[in-house]
Design an enzyme around this catalytic site. Sequence first.
Site, PDB file in Angstrom:
ATOM      1  CB  THR A 169      -9.852 -17.201  10.171  1.00 57.58           C
ATOM      2  OG1 THR A 169     -10.238 -16.672   8.902  1.00 57.58           O
ATOM      3  CG2 THR A 169     -11.012 -17.095  11.144  1.00 57.58           C
ATOM      4  N   GLY A 170      -6.933 -15.590   9.097  1.00 56.77           N
ATOM      5  CA  GLY A 170      -5.747 -15.751   8.264  1.00 56.77           C
ATOM      6  C   GLY A 170      -4.504 -15.924   9.130  1.00 56.77           C
ATOM      7  CE  LYS A 186     -12.513 -20.328   7.035  1.00 57.17           C
ATOM      8  NZ  LYS A 186     -11.152 -19.797   6.976  1.00 57.17           N
ATOM      9  CE1 TYR A 241       6.649  -1.362  13.028  1.00 53.87           C
ATOM     10  CE2 TYR A 241       7.922  -2.778  11.579  1.00 53.87           C
ATOM     11  CZ  TYR A 241       6.711  -2.247  11.961  1.00 53.87           C
ATOM     12  OH  TYR A 241       5.569  -2.609  11.307  1.00 53.87           O
ATOM     13  CD  GLU A 254       9.255   7.037   3.715  1.00 54.80           C
ATOM     14  OE1 GLU A 254       9.022   7.005   2.490  1.00 54.80           O
ATOM     15  OE2 GLU A 254       8.797   6.234   4.532  1.00 54.80           O
ATOM     16  CG  HIS A 256       5.922  17.537 -18.493  1.00 55.89           C
ATOM     17  ND1 HIS A 256       7.182  18.103 -18.558  1.00 55.89           N
ATOM     18  CD2 HIS A 256       5.743  16.896 -19.661  1.00 55.89           C
ATOM     19  CE1 HIS A 256       7.722  17.820 -19.732  1.00 55.89           C
ATOM     20  NE2 HIS A 256       6.871  17.080 -20.428  1.00 55.89           N
TER      21      HIS A 256
END
Lengths: 379, 379, 288, 288
Positions: C17-18, C43, C159, C209, C247
């Site tokens: 619901t966000g 909710k 992406y 990465e 270290h």
Amino acid sequence: MQLFEFQAKKILEEHGVPIPDGTLVSTLSGLRDLRYPAMVKAQVRSGGRGKAGGVVRVGDADQAEIAASGLLAEGLLGQRVSKLLVEEVIRADRELYLAVTCDGLRAVPVIIAGSKGGVEVEKWAQEAHDGVVRVYCDPVCGLLDSGVHFLAKALSLPYASFAPLVRNLVDVFLLYDAMLVEVNPLALSGDSLVALDAKIELDDNAAFRHVTLHTHLAAVDTASPAGRSTEVGKVAVVPGITHIRLDGEIALISDGAGTGLLTLDMVTDAGGRVGSFSELGAAAGREAMCHALGIALEDPQMKVVLISLIGGLTRMDDVAAGIVDGLEGAASLPPLVIRMCGTAEEEGRQVLCEAGLSSVDDLHEAVCRAVLLAQGAGQ
Amino acid sequence: MQLFEFQAKKILEEHGVPIPDGTLVSTLSGLRDLRYPAMVKAQVRSGGRGKAGGVVRVGDADQAEIAASGLLAEGLLGQRVSKLLVEEVIRADRELYLAVTCDGLRAVPVIIAGSKGGVEVEKWAQEAHDGVVRVYCDPVCGLLDSGVHFLAKALSLPYASFAPLVRNLVDVFLLYDAMLVEVNPLALSGDSLVALDAKIELDDNAAFRHVTLHTHLAAVDTASPAGRSTEVGKVAVVPGITHIRLDGEIALISDGAGTGLLTLDMVTDAGGRVGSFSELGAAAGREAMCHALGIALEDPQMKVVLISLIGGLTRMDDVAAGIVDGLEGAASLPPLVIRMCGTAEEEGRQVLCEAGLSSVDDLHEAVCRAVLLAQGAGQ
Amino acid sequence: MSVLVSRQTRVLVQGITGKVGEYQTAVMLKHGTTVVAGVTPGKGGAVVHGVPVYDFVREAVEDTEANAAIAFVPAVSARGAALEAISAGIEFAVVTASNVPVRDTMDILNAARANGVRVLGPDTPGLVAPGLCKLGVHPERFLRMGTVGVVSRSGALSYEVCKHLVEAGLGQSSVVGIGGGPLWDLDQSDLLRLFQADPQTEAIVLLGEVGGTMEHRAAKVIREEMNKPVIALVVGRSAPHGRKMGHAGAIISGPDETAVSKIDALKASGALIARNPLEVVDHLRGVS
Amino acid sequence: MSVLVSRQTRVLVQGITGKVGEYQTAVMLKHGTTVVAGVTPGKGGAVVHGVPVYDFVREAVEDTEANAAIAFVPAVSARGAALEAISAGIEFAVVTASNVPVRDTMDILNAARANGVRVLGPDTPGLVAPGLCKLGVHPERFLRMGTVGVVSRSGALSYEVCKHLVEAGLGQSSVVGIGGGPLWDLDQSDLLRLFQADPQTEAIVLLGEVGGTMEHRAAKVIREEMNKPVIALVVGRSAPHGRKMGHAGAIISGPDETAVSKIDALKASGALIARNPLEVVDHLRGVS
């Protein structure tokens, strides 16, 4: 956030870890009343403090004043020194290395111990790997008794004093949401263990659980203004943004670490030089973008601003609004290249368009333009 | 070991669980100074106390004396009553059931909650299973917030008072090495929760971690002498031995639960009746055997002793020595059938032989002999 | 075929619901994903894009037999949401939040292992098997059913590469974001093995990465266990050395954390090295 | 073939210098088991029956590549010994001690699950695949290589039945004691599945007891997953009802804990019911 030595030691002491008797001073006036000989230790956050002369053994108050006045006046490793820790001299039979950090592969705290400690420990550890042992906490049961016994045997330390110490370090690591708790050197004097130096690195992401502590730490912090690094290569993290000052003239802003590093590599491959690298958090939006753009625009060295955006969770209309906000009222405006695509990209382009801005879709094209603009500006 | 209600409530109170105001009395003299109306509750370890009249609501001190003198004089459910808990009367809007025990399949603590509590809870739970909910602790993270919220919703209880209470029960369960922590009924009065009754069953195997507590509990214990049960069907556990008094004339001693139950079934199938069932722990030896034999020999109802042994970890020479010890100096000696085989069986037979005893190898044969001897003795 | 999900995957959305949850649920449904339930405490009873909302994951699982969960909740709630899904019998959980504390991540990953649950994240876009199941937030324009398996630590980097693939007419079998780290349940090596076993996948793009040593372990898997072509793009070649953690960082990982050392290891393992997304496409054309 | 162990199993004995550990090590070695190491803290460097002794399991594993452990330590040390073996990379651990506290058993089993380790016990004789590997304390006279798989909660009951098998000329594929409970990692159902999959095993003897509800789950497995004959002997038919643990016991397990209800369920599942070991042998003769 890395704590100062005196802060780290205070936490360790509160959790039962023996530390040397010491006094924190910020002026020369307090030095007369202390006991000597003593160690005068500059409170800075950089590694390599000892080698740089930040730890001085003094025989009396006169020597202490000389050492202290030098450090307070001149700073150390490019940092201002506003506090000194003056500690008793501990006679160490042996110096060892002991740290707790998180092991990424196993997802548990790991204790790293070396039978030699001191400033050269990394070098020594890589040359003589046998002297370094690791003990992993169990995911269910934590640090096992057998692990503590194993460490005590490997380090030839008396179990009775070592066991509570290492358990206390693990407690501090978990309780404070630390990334690292490091004691180097750990001194063995007779059967007693004392933490001669201490380093604690907190997990900034867990600040919400330690609001009082983080607020207090920020208050005593004397480092460079938040959100901005002027030292080349220095990383600063403010909520939602990671910023690094580099040695070039292109300011690069991206909405994720991966795409930011890719763009950085591509700029470099194309002959350009990035001077300011800002990465918004993955879920960052309008405010973070505006903030990042502010940092770039205020930096007089930046000739071009390259914004590299590709939205997944981040909506491009949000970020575009942040760009418009950031440009509003900016005094000078260097050439701006915006590459924008991904979630809500059409809405984002609409926002830019209404502010008289445009964007490109292809990253290679954007990088190429930015590098050419920077080279043109430099001539 | 099951605690008395007053002991369980003291532990719960120390861990933040609200309980009624109450006073423990062991004579009538203390009743005059108390506030009324009140509940007078006999301190016995059996279930079904309420139905048997062990919980009496009294309006004044006179009524309290009548109720108390009856309970103290006559006992309850075959047990002597030496202590009474006199408690304030709590007005309950609703009564619920809440317990923490260990789930054998998942090997984690489980919270069992019923939206109705009271003496009939088992019957009600089996008829209307919808009203009972279970929430399992996570093996790594314990009782989850989502689990507490789920319970509060399922029981229609205010989260603010329920959350700390259920967390405290789990803490007590783990801290005291309990097998069961049960609050039945749990009373809701306005927004407050109060434990009207409490039951804590400790894990006897963990007594080594709680030496002071177990010693203290044993001291206030007024039950039958340790190691012996005179009540039919009652289980008594002493270190290394489980003993049950049954309604027959064959004393059966075995060195493991499985072989003991098998022998019991075989005796019964053969028309015999076991009257005393003793099982040595799996790793039991000489001392436990001697002790078990002593229990059998001292019981005048036992016409035959059948010892059924098959050794794995247990060495037969150890146990054989225990048999010899147990027989030494015994006043009367009923017929004895020993079936012995397994680890160190030859050494065991040697030990028996030296004491003038013999054993058989086959269980069916041993059972047959014991039943015939018992029938012969009965005629 | 695909990895980790299939047409049978029944998705539950935590935080449905966000703002983000509602938006991404619409996108996942449009992609053809079987979203069977949403959860937002308090909710329960609501409906979002036709999907019933529950107060608790266990209620949703009982009613809808959901077997996979994706959480769109802030970092402070990530631990609670993930642990709730794990305890409720969900088999596969995606934690999108970034900036989740390390201690919370340890709890999530260890609880997952103790309960036999697989986890992607935190800090992940999730995964998508284009045309089959989307349990993530990857931009739709960059997705197309195909034969390239993509695994990435960074969402945005995946992406970017997927954009170039689609623009070059290439499609993906599955695109998997393992999460930004520094802790993982499923890592690059796990995904390489899954792609190796997946019949639909003909080539794999491994996006790495600077930082950590995961790519060195991946190189070992490529050398020892794989025969499908792997194209590796490791970013951060020109990044300055990051701040070391005392270290311990140096002792733990030594000099293996640099992009260059990773590229060297991957090259030696037989992976094809790309410097940017265009080179990824070139390599893929070369091997197909 | 056998279940859980094989000729490749490299056994480590915890508590090897104790009286029981030393004795049972000799028996295991005589059986042909590959016992590669022993551990007793403080006794590192000793040798027991030719087996080197170490202070720590991890030292022993590094030196000898032990992959299975059996602990002959008292109940108070069982948790520590098992956790040490689990943390040192042992794949399969046997905990023989009886009277281990429930909390300690929870720790052992949960740590095992989180680390991907299988456990038998506490309170188990272990297991033996006659002629291949003995990781237990079963009396030698009652063991003979054969085709009957035996699974039992009680050690002594399995010895009794094995004695009758051997005296009748029948042998065992594996004899497995899952432990006296009340908590288990591997339970009857797990072992039934393993025996079903084991080519050497032609029939299974399931030895059950009054108490708990495990036999009802086993009955479900027999009905739904097995085609090999199962002979079931459940003892405690004539035992009085044990003391219930408050209301919780009744709520948790209801009336299913009696031996009779278990026998009924097993009979309905297609298992052959024996009342004593002689009837077990009769049934086995009938099905072979």
